[in-house]
Design an enzyme around this catalytic site. Sequence first.
Site, PDB file in Angstrom:
ATOM      1  CE  LYS A 454      -4.121  -1.958   0.194  1.00  0.00           C
ATOM      2  NZ  LYS A 454      -5.105  -1.812  -0.917  1.00  0.00           N
ATOM      3  CD  GLU A 476     -10.404   3.496   0.346  1.00  0.00           C
ATOM      4  OE1 GLU A 476      -9.648   2.595  -0.100  1.00  0.00           O
ATOM      5  OE2 GLU A 476     -10.275   4.691   0.040  1.00  0.00           O
ATOM      6  CB  SER A 743      -0.156  -8.183  -1.131  1.00  0.00           C
ATOM      7  OG  SER A 743      -1.027  -9.004  -0.371  1.00  0.00           O
TER       8      SER A 743
END
Length: 770
Positions: A454, A476, A743
């Site tokens: 991210k 969000e 991830s």
Amino acid sequence: MEGIKKTFAKAKSEGRVPLVAYTTAGYPTIDETADILLGLEAGGADIIELGLPFTDPIADGPTIQVANTQALHNGTGTKTCLKIVRDARARGLKAPILFMGYYNPLLAYGEERMLQDAKSAGVNGFIMVDLPPEEAVRFRRHCTNYGLSYVPLIAPATSEKRMKLLCSIADSFIYVVSRMGVTGATGVLSSGLPDLLDRVHKYSGGVPAAVGFGVSTREHYLEVGKVAEGVVIGSQIITTLKNAPAGQGAKAVEEYCFEVTQRRNPRSSPTNGQTNGVTNGEANGHSISTAANGDGSGWVKQTNGEAPKEFSTADPTKQPDSESDPTDGIVHVDGVVKEQDREGAGLADQLEALNVEGREDPELIPSRFGEFGGQYVPESLMDCLAELERGFNDAKNDPKFWEEFRSYYPYMSRPSSLHIAQRLTDHVRKSCKDGMGANLYLKREDLNHTGSHKINNAIGQALIARRLGKNEIIAETGAGQHGVATATVCGYFGMKCTVYMGAEDVRRQALNVFRMKLLGASVVAVDAGSRTLRDAVNEALRKWVEKLDTTHYIIGSAIGPHPFPTMVRTFQSVIGTETKEQMNDLTGRLPDAVVACVGGGSNAVGMFYPFSQDPSVKILGVEAGGDGLDTNRHSATLTAGKPGVLHGVRTYILQSEEGQITDTHSVSAGLDYPGVGPELSGMKDSSRANFIAATDAEAFTGFKMLSELEGIIPALESSHGIFGAVELAKTMKQDENVVICLSGRGDKDVQSVAEELPRIGPQIGWDLRF
């Protein structure tokens, strides 16, 4: 269509301005709605707009949204709405009726079928809040073939180019959305409203304009009527219904409309179904304060192995120690958005925030991936998306921007490492035929700063925000990793940060709530809807335009209206680009397959896109199968969903036959989302990528394998990809190579795994008692 035109003409001949009244179908009950329509007409309403409830609106404020939620709870669907109109017509309703709603339920019902059935029931036309101009032109043409009207919406910030187009497709009237801005008893018009109407009249060719939002009294009605050909009232009608005694709603709205119009319409015999309609008359949005309270107890360590059961906005630093015990099961957040008192901005607030000069018009046909993508958003959001797209394109084409982006690689821990998972590979080969079992490599995004991929997108979008002169960020988050990455970047760049998170995810990911607060962010729990990622997206979209001049919305996944999916993919493509280079260094060639988990799709599209033009490389996405695809408890959008519109984009979504967005389930909070990025939908339909679903139990298998065999505790999201990659490797030869996008790391999920093991452990033979 003709009925609406005649209604405006009749009112003009009588020297008055017609009232367009809004109510929600099925509110407060289905049985009362036909009576309410008759009551509105009897009280002087000339045209009635009947709202079609939708699970995931992005334009409605609290008053209308609560009504929609109740209507859906009552079982209101498209067929119900048609029946309500038929019943009202049979009982003598003459006023024209417009269906107002969002595109997805109409799309699910079928456009042609809807036009036929609406015409037959006595509906006169449509207002689609989120239909983009290029589709509105097409839909309006179909409406005309059936003699139905299409009413476009125009906002204060609508550009000349867009206004000219929207006015050109108006046939009966134009709905102008502009907050009243009244003060005192007499009512004072918004200073920009006369000028806005002058612009509309310049292009309307004589088509009437009706103004809505903020009108609630006769004084307001008269003031607006001085400059407009029609007046819309919505929220006050819903409030009147809410406050009326049970069973007395129809009489209450009749008297309210009479107070406004000072006229009554006689009850009469049934009409032939020809009438009019209007738009979403809702307003009353108020912003929520998200100022941090300065507490430091956002995460609570549990001694009983259970997730926190409650959350609170109380400041524990001002409580005695005995009342803020970290074992009390409370997660402290900075705000809560509840269904019944939701303070999300309504369409009027969004338009008011956008009513500034200097915004250029956007392109009418944005980028798509096959049939997917686009901008299915209210007119209020179009200009801010255009501003964002211009800023992104300028940055993307500026070598200095990429030089600056790469300068943060040491901070991000890039490039992330890539290595073979030898013990996992050996484990796979034990269950394969001789010569089978591909090599499994791990692309270690879990080693990035903040523990996931991210950070790539958060840094990139923060730099875009700075170029645009924005110093406040909203975001969000589902599992919390994007929220943590955004809070981290905001702390690093000195930006204010507010993160919206579903209440259920707040409980599941209390550690990440605390991490965000440690980094200086405010966290707002969304205790509405399914209380997961989709609701956090809804709230963040509403909040973005309230302070557009200073605020940027960093969407964490490859979802949302254009240009967000392309932006996220651009910044996340560093994953696949590095993988190409690293595999070439290690093996001298491209991998034979790449695998990633898929929720919204940010890590997947980041890994897949750089390989999209390399046909020798297989692409596999692994979705959240939850309890199984034969149940309704999963989040496998591409595997089990169908095309639709959600959160401003056309893509695959999980939905009911009525086009309402269905609840999802995954043991992984980050995959618990009913949509997916449009680029992945395009890859599915073009067969460039394959997508499968791994159940909760299979994800736990992947989690267990990587933890025990490689000493790496993966995120539950990534565990889905691990399981899928292992199954794929079994079908491939030993000289072939598969790369898994790891991830994120699993620190955040250890508590969830411990809680779920009693349920899932027996399914996979994992008995881990402690």
